[in-house]
Design an enzyme around this catalytic site. Structure first.
Site, PDB file in Angstrom:
ATOM      1  N   ARG A  69       0.781  -1.282   0.040  1.00 22.16           N
ATOM      2  CA  ARG A  69       0.153   0.001   0.100  1.00 22.16           C
ATOM      3  C   ARG A  69       0.881   1.220   0.058  1.00 22.16           C
ATOM      4  O   ARG A  69       1.235   1.736   0.925  1.00 22.16           O
ATOM      5  CB  ARG A  69      -1.015   0.045   1.368  1.00 22.16           C
ATOM      6  CG  ARG A  69      -1.820   1.245   1.452  1.00 22.16           C
ATOM      7  CD  ARG A  69      -2.762   1.116   0.124  1.00 22.16           C
ATOM      8  NE  ARG A  69      -3.972   0.272   0.573  1.00 22.16           N
ATOM      9  CZ  ARG A  69      -4.807  -0.011  -0.636  1.00 22.16           C
ATOM     10  NH1 ARG A  69      -4.762   0.535  -1.614  1.00 22.16           N
ATOM     11  NH2 ARG A  69      -5.691  -0.840  -0.265  1.00 22.16           N
ATOM     12  N   ARG A  95       1.170  -6.141  -9.553  1.00 23.86           N
ATOM     13  CA  ARG A  95       1.491  -5.939  -8.507  1.00 23.86           C
ATOM     14  C   ARG A  95       1.607  -6.797  -7.198  1.00 23.86           C
ATOM     15  O   ARG A  95       1.931  -6.412  -6.120  1.00 23.86           O
ATOM     16  CB  ARG A  95       0.379  -4.624  -7.771  1.00 23.86           C
ATOM     17  CG  ARG A  95      -0.760  -5.062  -7.510  1.00 23.86           C
ATOM     18  CD  ARG A  95      -1.750  -3.869  -6.872  1.00 23.86           C
ATOM     19  NE  ARG A  95      -3.029  -4.383  -6.665  1.00 23.86           N
ATOM     20  CZ  ARG A  95      -4.087  -3.501  -6.094  1.00 23.86           C
ATOM     21  NH1 ARG A  95      -3.650  -2.590  -5.582  1.00 23.86           N
ATOM     22  NH2 ARG A  95      -5.105  -4.019  -5.764  1.00 23.86           N
ATOM     23  N   HIS A 164       0.148   3.621 -10.557  1.00 24.19           N
ATOM     24  CA  HIS A 164      -0.851   3.985  -9.486  1.00 24.19           C
ATOM     25  C   HIS A 164      -0.073   4.836  -8.354  1.00 24.19           C
ATOM     26  O   HIS A 164       0.134   4.276  -7.261  1.00 24.19           O
ATOM     27  CB  HIS A 164      -1.402   2.951  -8.988  1.00 24.19           C
ATOM     28  CG  HIS A 164      -2.621   2.987  -7.855  1.00 24.19           C
ATOM     29  ND1 HIS A 164      -2.590   3.657  -7.005  1.00 24.19           N
ATOM     30  CD2 HIS A 164      -3.815   2.312  -8.208  1.00 24.19           C
ATOM     31  CE1 HIS A 164      -3.706   3.439  -6.480  1.00 24.19           C
ATOM     32  NE2 HIS A 164      -4.642   2.900  -7.064  1.00 24.19           N
ATOM     33  N   ASP A 208     -12.457   9.889  -6.465  1.00 26.48           N
ATOM     34  CA  ASP A 208     -12.080   8.631  -6.980  1.00 26.48           C
ATOM     35  C   ASP A 208     -12.537   9.039  -8.517  1.00 26.48           C
ATOM     36  O   ASP A 208     -13.774   8.680  -8.841  1.00 26.48           O
ATOM     37  CB  ASP A 208     -12.650   7.440  -6.562  1.00 26.48           C
ATOM     38  CG  ASP A 208     -12.325   6.047  -7.195  1.00 26.48           C
ATOM     39  OD1 ASP A 208     -11.284   6.232  -8.127  1.00 26.48           O
ATOM     40  OD2 ASP A 208     -12.581   5.024  -6.591  1.00 26.48           O
ATOM     41  N   GLU A 266      -2.707   9.231 -10.878  1.00 24.94           N
ATOM     42  CA  GLU A 266      -2.216   7.626 -11.309  1.00 24.94           C
ATOM     43  C   GLU A 266      -2.052   7.795 -12.991  1.00 24.94           C
ATOM     44  O   GLU A 266      -3.173   8.358 -13.756  1.00 24.94           O
ATOM     45  CB  GLU A 266      -3.217   6.785 -11.060  1.00 24.94           C
ATOM     46  CG  GLU A 266      -3.380   6.558  -9.573  1.00 24.94           C
ATOM     47  CD  GLU A 266      -4.670   5.658  -9.140  1.00 24.94           C
ATOM     48  OE1 GLU A 266      -4.891   5.075  -9.886  1.00 24.94           O
ATOM     49  OE2 GLU A 266      -5.218   5.883  -8.142  1.00 24.94           O
TER      50      GLU A 266
HETATM   51  C1  BG6 Z   1      -7.617   3.538  -7.372  1.00 21.53           C
HETATM   52  C2  BG6 Z   1      -9.297   3.265  -7.869  1.00 21.53           C
HETATM   53  O1  BG6 Z   1      -6.929   3.632  -8.498  1.00 21.53           O
HETATM   54  O2  BG6 Z   1      -7.228   2.391  -6.387  1.00 21.53           O
HETATM   55  C3  BG6 Z   1     -10.174   3.260  -6.442  1.00 21.53           C
HETATM   56  O3  BG6 Z   1      -9.642   4.217  -8.536  1.00 21.53           O
HETATM   57  C4  BG6 Z   1      -9.462   2.083  -5.615  1.00 21.53           C
HETATM   58  O4  BG6 Z   1     -11.363   2.668  -6.916  1.00 21.53           O
HETATM   59  C5  BG6 Z   1      -8.105   2.407  -5.293  1.00 21.53           C
HETATM   60  O5  BG6 Z   1     -10.205   2.051  -4.423  1.00 21.53           O
HETATM   61  C6  BG6 Z   1      -7.400   1.365  -4.543  1.00 21.53           C
HETATM   62  O6  BG6 Z   1      -7.423  -0.089  -5.011  1.00 21.53           O
HETATM   63  P1  BG6 Z   1      -7.035  -1.076  -4.131  1.00 21.53           P
HETATM   64  O7  BG6 Z   1      -7.176  -2.154  -4.876  1.00 21.53           O
HETATM   65  O8  BG6 Z   1      -5.218  -0.926  -4.156  1.00 21.53           O
HETATM   66  O9  BG6 Z   1      -7.367  -1.179  -2.721  1.00 21.53           O
END
Ligand code: BG6
Length: 291
Positions: A69, A95, A164, A208, A266
């Protein structure tokens, strides 16, 4: 940091373990970076004499098969939920797969580290195509991140992708994002489409949005008195995301109050902007970050 002896690397590059995972750290006169082999995920970029540019959750997990994360997760070969099978991993498999480290180079003071992922049994089970994907992180006066996909199949490849990127900010309430004026967007929170009229996007609730934009963006961080510029090529969509309070609470790998310290901008190709490659063709998504 634990180094592996006996590997031939460019000066300033060291292979190491961080949080129990294999990683590569590069340091030169411009700054430093850290990339995990796991997902080829860049998690630190610190320009010399400045604060880190990327955000990494203090509650992130660092385990094989689990997404980290923060930093720059690679979304590939789909973005968000899989279109027809919700059991497949969100944002694709890149990922959560181990990439192979290809090595490092130092040219005119700029350091490059490279990683690759090629189709294997695990990827074919989720996406039945032959491909080679490479991540290059280039540490110079700016940071350049390149994600290159080559179609090694006999059929056309059709995929979505994103770098991202989680940016570290002083206080989201004092952040403005510039550069998206005039772009159409899909708002995933409100469930509608609109045109961005304001020249500056500010943040007061869950955000978002998927913008149809290939323009550069500027993150103006009032609390830190800092500006981060995100320039890109080979990318027709920009996703802007902050989970805000409730969604942050629902995510086990995201601290309840951490939404105040991050903003995702992103660089992507999603939806109608998905990439189509004929056999043998390559596509490069490139992001340049300065700040
Ligand atoms: C973003 C999406 O790119 O990633 C969101 O637009 C999403 O909708 C976020 O919640 C995080 O995604 P994840 O799968 O890493 O929890």
């Amino acid at each position: 940091m634990h180094s592996w002896p006996g590997t031939e690397e460019a000066p300033g590059v060291v292979r190491c373990h961080e949080h129990g995972l294999e990683a590569v750290r590069a340091i030169n006169a411009h700054g430093s970076l850290l990339v995990f082999c796991h997902g080829a995920q860049l998690v630190d970029y610190t320009p010399e004499g400045r604060a880190p540019v990327l955000w990494l959750s203090r509650q992130s997990r660092f385990e094989n098969g689990v997404a980290i994360r923060g930093g720059v997760p690679i979304c590939f070969p789909w973005f968000g939920a899989h279109a027809s099978d919700p059991k497949k991993p969100a944002h694709g498999f890149a990922r959560t797969r181990p990439f192979r480290y290809l090595g490092s180079s130092l040219t005119l003071g700029t350091t490059k580290v490279s990683f690759e992922l090629v189709a294997d049994e695990a990827t074919r089970a989720l996406w039945p195509f032959e491909f080679r994907a490479c991540l290059h992180a280039v540490l110079g006066p700016e940071l350049v991140v390149e994600f290159e996909v080559e179609n090694r199949d006999q059929r056309e490849l059709d995929f979505e992708e994103a770098l991202h990127t989680y940016f570290s900010v002083g206080n989201i309430g004092q952040v403005a994002l510039e550069g998206l004026e005039g772009a159409g967007y899909a708002d995933k929170v409100a469930g509608m489409s609109a045109l961005q009229r304001e020249s500056r996007l500010t943040f007061t609730s869950e955000t978002d949005r998927v913008y149809q934009s290939s323009a550069p963006c500027r993150i103006v961080d009032g609390a830190r008195g800092r500006e981060i510029v995100v320039d890109k090529s080979g990318s027709a969509t920009t996703v802007v995301w902050n989970p805000w309070i409730e969604k942050a609470r629902r995510m086990s790998d995201f601290g309840d109050d951490e939404y105040t310290a991050m903003l995702c901008v992103e660089s992507a190709n999603t939806g109608d902007a998905r990439v189509r490659l004929a056999p043998g063709e390559k596509h490069v998504l490139r992001v340049t970050i300065s700040g």
